[in-house]
Design a protein around this motif. Structure first.
Motif, mmCIF file in Angstrom:
data_model
loop_
_atom_site.group_PDB
_atom_site.id
_atom_site.type_symbol
_atom_site.label_atom_id
_atom_site.label_comp_id
_atom_site.label_asym_id
_atom_site.label_seq_id
_atom_site.Cartn_x
_atom_site.Cartn_y
_atom_site.Cartn_z
ATOM 1 N N ALA A 132 0.516 -0.843 -0.117
ATOM 2 C CA ALA A 132 -0.304 -0.271 0.067
ATOM 3 C C ALA A 132 0.435 1.504 0.249
ATOM 4 C CB ALA A 132 -0.772 -0.094 1.254
ATOM 5 N N LYS A 133 2.261 1.303 0.526
ATOM 6 C CA LYS A 133 2.678 2.450 0.881
ATOM 7 C C LYS A 133 3.596 3.038 -0.602
ATOM 8 C CE LYS A 133 7.051 4.406 3.825
ATOM 9 N NZ LYS A 133 7.746 5.453 2.719
ATOM 10 N N LEU A 134 3.500 1.781 -1.146
ATOM 11 C CA LEU A 134 4.276 2.285 -2.334
ATOM 12 C C LEU A 134 3.088 2.721 -3.738
ATOM 13 C CD1 LEU A 134 6.898 -1.113 -2.342
ATOM 14 C CD2 LEU A 134 7.640 0.916 -2.628
ATOM 15 N N LEU A 135 2.308 1.861 -3.281
ATOM 16 C CA LEU A 135 1.161 2.211 -4.746
ATOM 17 C C LEU A 135 0.988 3.426 -4.251
ATOM 18 C CD1 LEU A 135 -0.885 -0.995 -4.635
ATOM 19 C CD2 LEU A 135 0.601 0.461 -6.835
ATOM 20 N N LYS A 136 0.798 4.276 -3.407
ATOM 21 C CA LYS A 136 0.451 5.284 -2.377
ATOM 22 C C LYS A 136 1.282 6.097 -3.157
ATOM 23 C CE LYS A 136 -3.277 3.808 1.190
ATOM 24 N NZ LYS A 136 -3.544 3.897 2.174
ATOM 25 N N GLU A 137 2.585 6.229 -2.276
ATOM 26 C CA GLU A 137 3.680 6.917 -2.988
ATOM 27 C C GLU A 137 3.692 6.961 -4.618
ATOM 28 O OE1 GLU A 137 7.132 5.521 -1.408
ATOM 29 O OE2 GLU A 137 6.814 5.954 0.870
ATOM 30 N N SER A 138 3.722 5.939 -5.289
ATOM 31 C CA SER A 138 3.590 6.500 -7.123
ATOM 32 C C SER A 138 2.728 6.877 -7.111
ATOM 33 C CB SER A 138 3.383 4.913 -6.961
ATOM 34 O OG SER A 138 4.111 4.985 -9.004
ATOM 35 N N ALA A 139 1.393 6.685 -6.622
ATOM 36 C CA ALA A 139 -0.021 7.364 -7.285
ATOM 37 C C ALA A 139 0.107 9.066 -6.759
ATOM 38 C CB ALA A 139 -1.318 7.010 -6.649
ATOM 39 N N GLU A 140 0.824 9.169 -5.823
ATOM 40 C CA GLU A 140 0.723 10.414 -4.985
ATOM 41 C C GLU A 140 1.654 11.465 -5.275
ATOM 42 O OE1 GLU A 140 -0.769 9.742 -1.339
ATOM 43 O OE2 GLU A 140 -2.280 9.376 -1.569
ATOM 44 N N ARG A 141 3.232 10.528 -5.295
ATOM 45 C CA ARG A 141 4.186 11.766 -4.769
ATOM 46 C C ARG A 141 5.256 11.871 -6.753
ATOM 47 N NH1 ARG A 141 8.153 12.020 -0.434
ATOM 48 N NH2 ARG A 141 8.641 13.620 -1.764
ATOM 49 N N ALA A 173 -1.298 -9.404 -0.038
ATOM 50 C CA ALA A 173 -0.627 -8.808 -0.984
ATOM 51 C C ALA A 173 -0.449 -8.765 -2.102
ATOM 52 C CB ALA A 173 0.909 -8.819 -0.530
ATOM 53 N N TRP A 174 -0.895 -9.236 -2.300
ATOM 54 C CA TRP A 174 -1.246 -9.136 -3.820
ATOM 55 C C TRP A 174 -2.339 -8.810 -4.611
ATOM 56 C CZ3 TRP A 174 -0.360 -8.694 -9.041
ATOM 57 C CH2 TRP A 174 -1.373 -9.849 -10.430
ATOM 58 N N THR A 175 -3.291 -9.384 -3.361
ATOM 59 C CA THR A 175 -5.243 -9.183 -3.752
ATOM 60 C C THR A 175 -5.321 -7.504 -3.635
ATOM 61 O OG1 THR A 175 -5.744 -10.825 -2.773
ATOM 62 C CG2 THR A 175 -7.879 -9.196 -2.815
ATOM 63 N N LYS A 176 -4.756 -6.840 -2.087
ATOM 64 C CA LYS A 176 -4.697 -5.634 -1.927
ATOM 65 C C LYS A 176 -4.470 -4.983 -2.796
ATOM 66 C CE LYS A 176 -6.179 -6.853 2.952
ATOM 67 N NZ LYS A 176 -5.401 -6.144 4.753
ATOM 68 N N ALA A 177 -3.457 -5.188 -3.552
ATOM 69 C CA ALA A 177 -2.680 -4.544 -4.155
ATOM 70 C C ALA A 177 -3.098 -3.800 -5.522
ATOM 71 C CB ALA A 177 -0.861 -5.219 -5.073
ATOM 72 N N THR A 178 -4.042 -5.143 -5.787
ATOM 73 C CA THR A 178 -5.029 -4.606 -7.231
ATOM 74 C C THR A 178 -5.746 -4.253 -6.944
ATOM 75 O OG1 THR A 178 -5.693 -7.237 -6.717
ATOM 76 C CG2 THR A 178 -4.177 -6.765 -8.404
ATOM 77 N N LEU A 194 -6.463 3.774 -7.158
ATOM 78 C CA LEU A 194 -5.726 5.117 -6.615
ATOM 79 C C LEU A 194 -6.297 5.645 -8.321
ATOM 80 C CD1 LEU A 194 -3.258 3.945 -4.191
ATOM 81 C CD2 LEU A 194 -4.520 5.946 -3.911
ATOM 82 N N HIS A 195 -6.855 4.879 -9.416
ATOM 83 C CA HIS A 195 -6.583 4.631 -10.825
ATOM 84 C C HIS A 195 -4.819 4.545 -11.101
ATOM 85 C CE1 HIS A 195 -10.425 6.817 -9.948
ATOM 86 N NE2 HIS A 195 -10.186 7.646 -9.519
ATOM 87 N N ILE A 196 -4.498 3.345 -10.593
ATOM 88 C CA ILE A 196 -2.735 3.512 -11.021
ATOM 89 C C ILE A 196 -3.213 2.229 -12.546
ATOM 90 C CG2 ILE A 196 -0.859 2.130 -10.841
ATOM 91 C CD1 ILE A 196 -0.954 3.836 -7.766
ATOM 92 N N ARG A 197 -2.451 2.690 -13.868
ATOM 93 C CA ARG A 197 -2.744 1.886 -14.469
ATOM 94 C C ARG A 197 -2.590 0.257 -14.337
ATOM 95 N NH1 ARG A 197 0.392 1.538 -19.498
ATOM 96 N NH2 ARG A 197 -0.585 -0.186 -20.837
ATOM 97 N N ARG A 198 -2.858 -1.020 -14.090
ATOM 98 C CA ARG A 198 -2.131 -2.226 -14.509
ATOM 99 C C ARG A 198 -2.002 -2.432 -15.371
ATOM 100 N NH1 ARG A 198 -6.703 -4.569 -11.312
ATOM 101 N NH2 ARG A 198 -7.423 -3.513 -12.187
#
Length: 187
Positions: A43-52, A77-82, A88-92
């Motif tokens: 979650a920390k890595l994804l939020k930092e990518s989306a927000e910063r 981790a896999w389930t929560k990451a997707t 966060l509107h991150i393209r997968r």
């Protein structure tokens, strides 16, 4: 790539100092070792990518990890990451699809001129056809002030409607494929 670089693919150098013709894509974490990735770190890595940082986040969930060292946190981790990436509107995407888009971006032509006395930024774009959308990161403020007005091909865009990244330093302007003129006026 994540902490000290862009996180984007790069060409490593061979022993002679020439680019090796194979891209390397920095991977932030792989479950091929015996340490499971925690959902909190994901979650920390994804939020930092989306927000910063607005850069790729690459996780390697290997096919044999659950056979070799099963752990519930890997599945969690896999389930929560997707799920979080969607929120966060991150393209997968697949690596192949990402590299096709990355290659198209590398072919794009961008020229910009900042006119300090007028407080304007003029940007000329030539963006090749692609099945993905482009975004142009523009400075949200200069020493003269914040973005006041934006036009793309003489059509106005509301700066307040754009996504803000890097702690408010940049705005993301969606741009379609083709040839465009962007004009940005600062206060």
């Amino acid at each position: 790539g994540y902490l000290f670089g862009s996180g984007f693919p790069f060409l490593p150098m061979d022993h002679g100092g020439l680019p090796f013709p194979v891209y390397e894509l920095p991977t932030l974490w792989s479950d091929s070792n015996e340490t499971p990735l925690s959902p909190d770190i994901t979650a920390k890595l994804l939020k930092e990518s989306a927000e910063r940082y607005h850069q790729p986040v690459v996780f390697n969930f290997s096919a044999d990890a659950m056979r070799d060292h099963p752990h519930y946190q890997s599945i969690e981790a896999w389930t929560k990451a997707t799920d979080l990436a969607s929120q966060l509107h991150i393209r997968r995407t697949t690596v192949q699809s990402f590299m096709e888009h990355f290659s198209a971006r590398k072919k794009a032509k961008i020229e910009s001129t900042f006119h300090e006395n007028k407080r304007t930024l003029d940007v000329s774009l030539e963006l090749p056809e692609t099945h993905e959308a482009y975004t142009l990161a523009i400075p949200n403020r200069t020493m003269h002030g914040s973005v006041h007005a934006i036009t793309v091909d003489q059509k106005p865009y509301d700066p307040k409607a754009l996504s803000v990244i890097s702690g408010g330093i940049q705005l993301l302007l969606p741009i379609p494929s083709g040839v465009h003129q962007v004009f940005i006026q600062y206060d």
